[in-house]
Design an enzyme around this catalytic site. Structure first.
Site, PDB file in Angstrom:
ATOM      1  N   ASP A  85       0.881   5.141   1.864  1.00  0.00           N
ATOM      2  CA  ASP A  85       0.193   5.817   2.958  1.00  0.00           C
ATOM      3  C   ASP A  85      -0.534   7.029   2.385  1.00  0.00           C
ATOM      4  OD1 ASP A  85       1.323   3.937   4.643  1.00  0.00           O
ATOM      5  OD2 ASP A  85       3.025   5.214   5.194  1.00  0.00           O
ATOM      6  N   HIS A 132       4.662   0.025  -0.221  1.00  0.00           N
ATOM      7  CA  HIS A 132       5.482  -0.711   0.748  1.00  0.00           C
ATOM      8  C   HIS A 132       4.605  -1.756   1.432  1.00  0.00           C
ATOM      9  CE1 HIS A 132       3.805   2.848   2.750  1.00  0.00           C
ATOM     10  NE2 HIS A 132       3.795   2.144   3.866  1.00  0.00           N
ATOM     11  N   ARG A 154       7.611  -8.665  15.840  1.00  0.00           N
ATOM     12  CA  ARG A 154       8.168  -7.391  15.368  1.00  0.00           C
ATOM     13  C   ARG A 154       7.142  -6.317  15.668  1.00  0.00           C
ATOM     14  NH1 ARG A 154       7.586  -4.500  10.289  1.00  0.00           N
ATOM     15  NH2 ARG A 154       9.159  -2.854  10.346  1.00  0.00           N
ATOM     16  N   HIS A 167       0.860  -1.188   0.000  1.00  0.00           N
ATOM     17  CA  HIS A 167       0.000   0.000   0.000  1.00  0.00           C
ATOM     18  C   HIS A 167       0.888   1.227   0.000  1.00  0.00           C
ATOM     19  CE1 HIS A 167       1.262  -0.470   4.188  1.00  0.00           C
ATOM     20  NE2 HIS A 167       1.104   0.857   4.281  1.00  0.00           N
TER      21      HIS A 167
HETATM   22  C1  LIG Z   1      -4.283   7.988   9.314  1.00  0.00           C
HETATM   23  C2  LIG Z   1      -4.517   6.843   8.827  1.00  0.00           C
HETATM   24  C3  LIG Z   1      -3.750   6.359   7.703  1.00  0.00           C
HETATM   25  C4  LIG Z   1      -4.204   4.945   7.605  1.00  0.00           C
HETATM   26  C5  LIG Z   1      -5.635   5.017   8.043  1.00  0.00           C
HETATM   27  C6  LIG Z   1      -5.515   5.847   9.305  1.00  0.00           C
HETATM   28  O1  LIG Z   1      -6.720   6.340   9.709  1.00  0.00           O
HETATM   29  C7  LIG Z   1      -4.895   5.016  10.426  1.00  0.00           C
HETATM   30  C8  LIG Z   1      -4.225   3.780   9.892  1.00  0.00           C
HETATM   31  C9  LIG Z   1      -3.426   4.072   8.616  1.00  0.00           C
HETATM   32  C10 LIG Z   1      -3.147   2.805   7.859  1.00  0.00           C
HETATM   33  C11 LIG Z   1      -1.919   2.020   8.338  1.00  0.00           C
HETATM   34  C12 LIG Z   1      -1.753   0.790   7.446  1.00  0.00           C
HETATM   35  C13 LIG Z   1      -1.945   1.063   5.964  1.00  0.00           C
HETATM   36  C14 LIG Z   1      -3.174   1.964   5.716  1.00  0.00           C
HETATM   37  C15 LIG Z   1      -3.447   2.110   4.222  1.00  0.00           C
HETATM   38  C16 LIG Z   1      -4.350   1.435   6.515  1.00  0.00           C
HETATM   39  O2  LIG Z   1      -5.220   0.689   6.148  1.00  0.00           O
HETATM   40  O3  LIG Z   1      -4.306   1.949   7.785  1.00  0.00           O
HETATM   41  C17 LIG Z   1      -2.957   3.258   6.444  1.00  0.00           C
HETATM   42  C18 LIG Z   1      -4.053   4.285   6.261  1.00  0.00           C
HETATM   43  C19 LIG Z   1      -3.791   5.217   5.089  1.00  0.00           C
HETATM   44  O4  LIG Z   1      -2.663   5.688   4.923  1.00  0.00           O
HETATM   45  O5  LIG Z   1      -4.752   5.446   4.363  1.00  0.00           O
HETATM   46  O1  LIG Z   2       5.578  -2.360   9.698  1.00  0.00           O
HETATM   47  C1  LIG Z   2       6.097  -1.634   8.886  1.00  0.00           C
HETATM   48  O2  LIG Z   2       7.317  -1.493   8.789  1.00  0.00           O
HETATM   49  C2  LIG Z   2       5.229  -0.863   7.910  1.00  0.00           C
HETATM   50  C3  LIG Z   2       3.984  -0.291   8.535  1.00  0.00           C
HETATM   51  C4  LIG Z   2       3.188   0.500   7.552  1.00  0.00           C
HETATM   52  O3  LIG Z   2       3.499   0.583   6.403  1.00  0.00           O
HETATM   53  C5  LIG Z   2       1.985   1.228   7.994  1.00  0.00           C
HETATM   54  O4  LIG Z   2       1.543   1.037   9.143  1.00  0.00           O
HETATM   55  O5  LIG Z   2       1.462   2.002   7.185  1.00  0.00           O
HETATM   56 FE   LIG Z   3       2.385   2.199   5.405  1.00  0.00          FE
END
Ligand SMILES: C=C1C[C@]23C[C@@]1(O)CC[C@H]2[C@@]12CCC[C@@](C)(C(=O)O1)[C@H]2[C@@H]3C(=O)O
Ligand SMILES: O=C(O)CCC(=O)C(=O)O
Ligand SMILES: [Fe+2]
Length: 370
Positions: free
Chosen positions: A228, A286, A296, A226
């Protein structure tokens, strides 16, 4: 160009079994068994190239950050001044949280439509198979749910999270302006960063990720590929490898395992920064793999603009040679788009390739060049 294919659904549809305790499973259950990963899948193959390591005191910090953001979409940052003692306290509180029993942790479960608390990451719902990870999202104060977990002993947890968030926010402000300076952008070029450019009013979130040891790491996935969504992510990756970044270079693309660089954080460009910079900086794909013997943890801090600020490609970065690539979008609207279309979200706001029907293809990262 790289496309991804597989088992993705264009809307989150899957609700996963929340009763399984990954910390005590002896054999990989079918619910967590993914189709084979590509060759580099679970960290078996490490591409020799490494992500740039940039010290904040480097005399060429601006140039190096700019180059890394345009090529890799990220870098390691050192010389950041975040106290090591605080990082140790963070690690120990994260371990303390995820070492609780599944039943206890569910007392802090995220409720529907909330950004706070314990649960799987939102993108898990796009996939039929479950991820080998647990998460906890801290947008507002954690006091409410932390006090349910540890009625007599929640203050240290909350203090550490607040202190760490403060450090991360200041670091993000510093890094964002250095990165943008490489493109000639200054605090005068947009107003949502506030009068002093200190991102007051910006939207921030701390995410705690936990990857328990996995009985069959080659067939499980910690976190699917994905990008961010926000402006910037500053990630504490811990000293155990697990993060991989897709390195795209022209028509070539390969996963690079991000090895531990002691004392560093990993900085990733987010989708909104890609929009703001009109595609000059790239939000990298990533993912996270897991391992057989060690748990981890990782702790990303996400910073986005104020929820209703309109993010649009900066006029200085739009020209006849570089036409505007994206339409304006608010953070709130973009998060909604991401929650609906996942990795097609950027294409949905693109002016170049408008999407009537977002593709129903995308997955955990098996690559097809084309
Ligand atoms: C701020 C945020 C970005 C995120 C969604 C969230 O509300 C909190 C979790 C974040 C995360 C972490 C893992 C990958 C991701 C795509 C997800 O599903 O939750 C990201 C979200 C994002 O960047 O859209
Ligand atoms: O665990 C990691 O190193 C990546 C975590 C990550 O990509 C995320 O939380 O958006
Ligand atoms: Fe991420």
């Amino acid at each position: 160009m790289v496309s991804v294919s597989g088992v993705f659904r264009p809307r989150p549809t899957y609700l996963h079994n929340t009763n399984l305790d990954l910390n005590s499973v002896q054999e990989l259950p079918d619910s967590h068994l993914w189709p084979a990963l590509d060759a580099e899948g679970s960290g078996n193959l490490t591409y020799v190239e490494s992500m740039p390591v940039i010290d904040l005191a480097d005399p060429d910090v601006v140039g190096r950050m700019g180059h890394a953001s345009e090529t890799w979409g990220g870098f390691h940052v050192t010389g950041h001044g975040v106290p090591l003692g605080l990082i140790d306290r963070l690690e120990s509180q994260v371990c303390r949280l995820f070492s609780l029993s599944r039943e206890q942790k569910l007392n802090a479960a995220r409720v529907p439509n909330s950004f706070n608390g314990y649960g799987q990451v939102p993108i898990a719902a796009f996939f039929e198979k479950s991820l080998w990870s647990e998460g906890c999202t801290i947008t507002d104060s954690p006091v409410n749910w932390a006090s349910r977990l540890w009625p007599d002993d929640y203050i240290e947890f909350c203090d550490v999270m607040e202190e760490y968030k403060k450090e991360m926010k200041a670091l993000c402000v510093r890094i964002m302006w250095l990165m943008l300076a490489s493109l000639g952008i200054t605090k005068k070029d947009f107003d949502w960063a506030g009068p002093n450019g200190d991102l007051d009013g910006s939207w921030t979130t701390l995410q705690l990720n936990w990857y328990p040891p996995c009985p069959d790491p080659n067939r499980a996935i910690g976190l699917v590929a994905h990008s961010d969504s926000p402006i910037l992510t500053v990630l504490y990756p811990s000293s155990t490898s697990g993060l991989q970044v897709l390195r795209e270079n022209g028509t070539q693309a390969h996963w690079v395992t991000i090895g531990p660089v002691p004392g560093s954080f990993v900085v990733n460009v987010g989708d909104l920064l890609q929009i703001l910079t009109n595609g000059r900086f790239r939000a990298p794909l990533h993912r996270a793999f897991v391992n057989r013997t060690h748990h981890r943890l990782s702790v990303p801090f996400f910073i986005g603009p104020p929820k209703d600020a309109l993010i649009t490609p900066l006029s200085k970065l739009v020209s006849a040679d570089r036409p505007q690539l994206y339409r304006a979008v608010t953070w709130d609207e973009y998060l909604g788009i991401k929650r609906k279309y996942f990795q097609d979200a950027l294409a949905v706001v693109s002016l170049r390739a408008p999407m009537d029907e977002p593709s129903n293809v995308s997955d955990h990262g098996s690559l097809e060049s084309g």
